[in-house]
Enzyme design. Sequence first.
Site, PDB file in Angstrom:
ATOM      1  N   VAL A 172     -24.207   8.573 -29.824  1.00 36.98           N
ATOM      2  CA  VAL A 172     -23.801   9.818 -29.164  1.00 36.98           C
ATOM      3  C   VAL A 172     -24.972  10.309 -28.331  1.00 36.98           C
ATOM      4  O   VAL A 172     -26.072  10.505 -28.851  1.00 36.98           O
ATOM      5  CB  VAL A 172     -23.364  10.891 -30.180  1.00 36.98           C
ATOM      6  CG1 VAL A 172     -23.120  12.226 -29.466  1.00 36.98           C
ATOM      7  CG2 VAL A 172     -22.104  10.457 -30.906  1.00 36.98           C
TER       8      VAL A 172
ATOM      9  N   ALA B 292     -30.021  12.592 -28.744  1.00 31.24           N
ATOM     10  CA  ALA B 292     -29.026  11.538 -29.000  1.00 31.24           C
ATOM     11  C   ALA B 292     -29.120  11.140 -30.469  1.00 31.24           C
ATOM     12  O   ALA B 292     -30.046  11.558 -31.183  1.00 31.24           O
ATOM     13  CB  ALA B 292     -29.285  10.326 -28.108  1.00 31.24           C
ATOM     14  N   LYS B 293     -28.179  10.396 -30.926  1.00 24.75           N
ATOM     15  CA  LYS B 293     -28.254   9.831 -32.278  1.00 24.75           C
ATOM     16  C   LYS B 293     -27.289   8.658 -32.329  1.00 24.75           C
ATOM     17  O   LYS B 293     -26.298   8.627 -31.605  1.00 24.75           O
ATOM     18  CB  LYS B 293     -27.834  10.868 -33.328  1.00 24.75           C
ATOM     19  CG  LYS B 293     -28.362  10.575 -34.722  1.00 24.75           C
ATOM     20  CD  LYS B 293     -29.806  11.000 -34.852  1.00 24.75           C
ATOM     21  CE  LYS B 293     -30.321  10.837 -36.267  1.00 24.75           C
ATOM     22  NZ  LYS B 293     -31.638  11.499 -36.411  1.00 24.75           N
ATOM     23  N   GLY B 294     -27.602   7.708 -33.204  1.00 29.61           N
ATOM     24  CA  GLY B 294     -26.705   6.564 -33.344  1.00 29.61           C
ATOM     25  C   GLY B 294     -26.721   6.064 -34.767  1.00 29.61           C
ATOM     26  O   GLY B 294     -27.478   6.559 -35.609  1.00 29.61           O
TER      27      GLY B 294
END
Lengths: 411, 177
Positions: A56, A101-103
């Site tokens: 994201v 962001a992050k994943g």
Amino acid sequence: MKAHEAAQLYFNRAADLMDLSDNMRRLLSIPKREVQVQIPVELDNGEIATFVGYRVQHDDARGPMKGGLRYHPAVDLDEIRALASLMTWKTAVVNIPYGGAKGGIAIDPRKHSVREMELITRKFVDQIHDLIGPDTDIPAPDMGTGAQEMAWFLNQYEKYHGYSPACVTGKPVELHGAEGREEATGRGVGILAFKLMSRLGRKPANTRVALQGFGNVGSYCAAFLAEADFKIVALSDLSGAYFRPDGIDVSAALRHARHNRGSLEGFSGTEKLTNAELLELDVELLIPAALGGVITAENAPRIKAPIIIEAANAPTTPDADALLHDRGAVILPDILANAGGVTVSYFEWAQNRQHYNWGLSRVRQELDKALSDGFERVWDMSNQRKVSLRTAAYFIGIGRVGRATVLGGIR
Amino acid sequence: MTSTALPRERLSQIPLLANFTAREAEDLFSIAETVQFQPGATVLAEDEESCNLWIVLEGTCEIVKQSDQTGHKVVLAEVQPHQHFGEMSFFHPAPHSASVRAKTAVKLLRIDREAYHRLVDGQCPAAYKLAFNTIGGLAERLRRASDRLADLDSAANAKPPSEWSTFRSKMFDAWNL
């Protein structure tokens, strides 16, 4: 309440006080891009397993987006989305030129071989490599990932794009990583604890500390605090909590864990408690440095510590936050408290891009400055506006992101 | 309603008649009569037609309008001694837009439109002065109404600040610490 609901609630609490319109809240909180990918792999036993990966990209008004990659069975889009937005506010609070962001991948890495994890990581890169990059979105380690995963990530990314050490941070020192990156989050918590205590007029030697979690963050934090003369009376990990009212010998605990595959199990000379009991100890400073959601409306009334530093992400539920705030407890919020990691990730990225190694002492010095500046801003805002440190941190984060958004425009 | 003798000594205090000579006043009084009403009595009724110009000599009248929405009667204004009312119907007959009732016991001077026309036909200066003085008040009311309309119009057309510029000033002024 789930993590993503809490994150949105804290954002809205600040946005209410800032009197932001619904439309501007939507603009600031809806992610720029969300990606979900399929990761099929042949496991060692010949089975075909299909994992789901996410990235994201929340906001890039202030710079390339930045955030960890989490390998955990509970990973889902809601959680990643919430953590991505936290990164947007976090990078803004410590004023590093990144968005958020992050994943992650919904997987339990402990149930897979190293070969399988390498394959899964490489397949994930195959799926997202054209959406990330040193100028776009730079992943980093998070729960379930570390320097090895970042090395695989880098290697796979470079197959597509050539030499690009800045495409990911938290890399091994041997592979364009930065000295001081591994300790950064824990050290940052320690630096901020020291700042906060001196602002509150407390001496480290008279400050008893209960620290939950002895992983990457907890262990480096414990080492820093012990060196700074804090009195650590309780430590914990998955095996339980270890309590010694006169103070724990932290270097002995670190040695014990090092020779015990990272676990404190069997650490002697202490009274054994549960992790829940650790939270309720009679101490001056409580540092949850493990899981989210451990301080709830249920146990908050029994928490005695007047000062809490959120080394973990979202350890306090909003209900508990309100109860503790009403009681006068001081809570240093996650978006500032654990920002040391992303700050040194920025230093690593900067070193990669200038092809120049700063060395450990410069990294530590710049970390100290970045966190001190961030802390002073949040502290001043909190006093000026008579709000909690958390709301003050959101004011600063939202303000910086908002100004960048206005200046860049939306046309 | 009763007719009484004209109180000549008070007429100089009435703005509508302030610049009248004694002769002109005499001419006007010849067509006017004084009328008395008890408190609460209706002098003229909303939606009805009558063509008199009224001047308050003593007491106070209320201009009352029935609200379209609630049916309640609303007092729009009071008419104090020496002020006048009915001039719109007097010059241009039409149903009354509001009622006038006596708030206290009142004594009014009534000038009948037909009788007034006889003064006009006789080229009596009192008729022209009365018309001129009344028109002054009407013109003043028209000017105020025009100004109010212009204000309402500019308020309706004024653009509120855009959401973007509101946000900009919040970010750069209120929350840039």
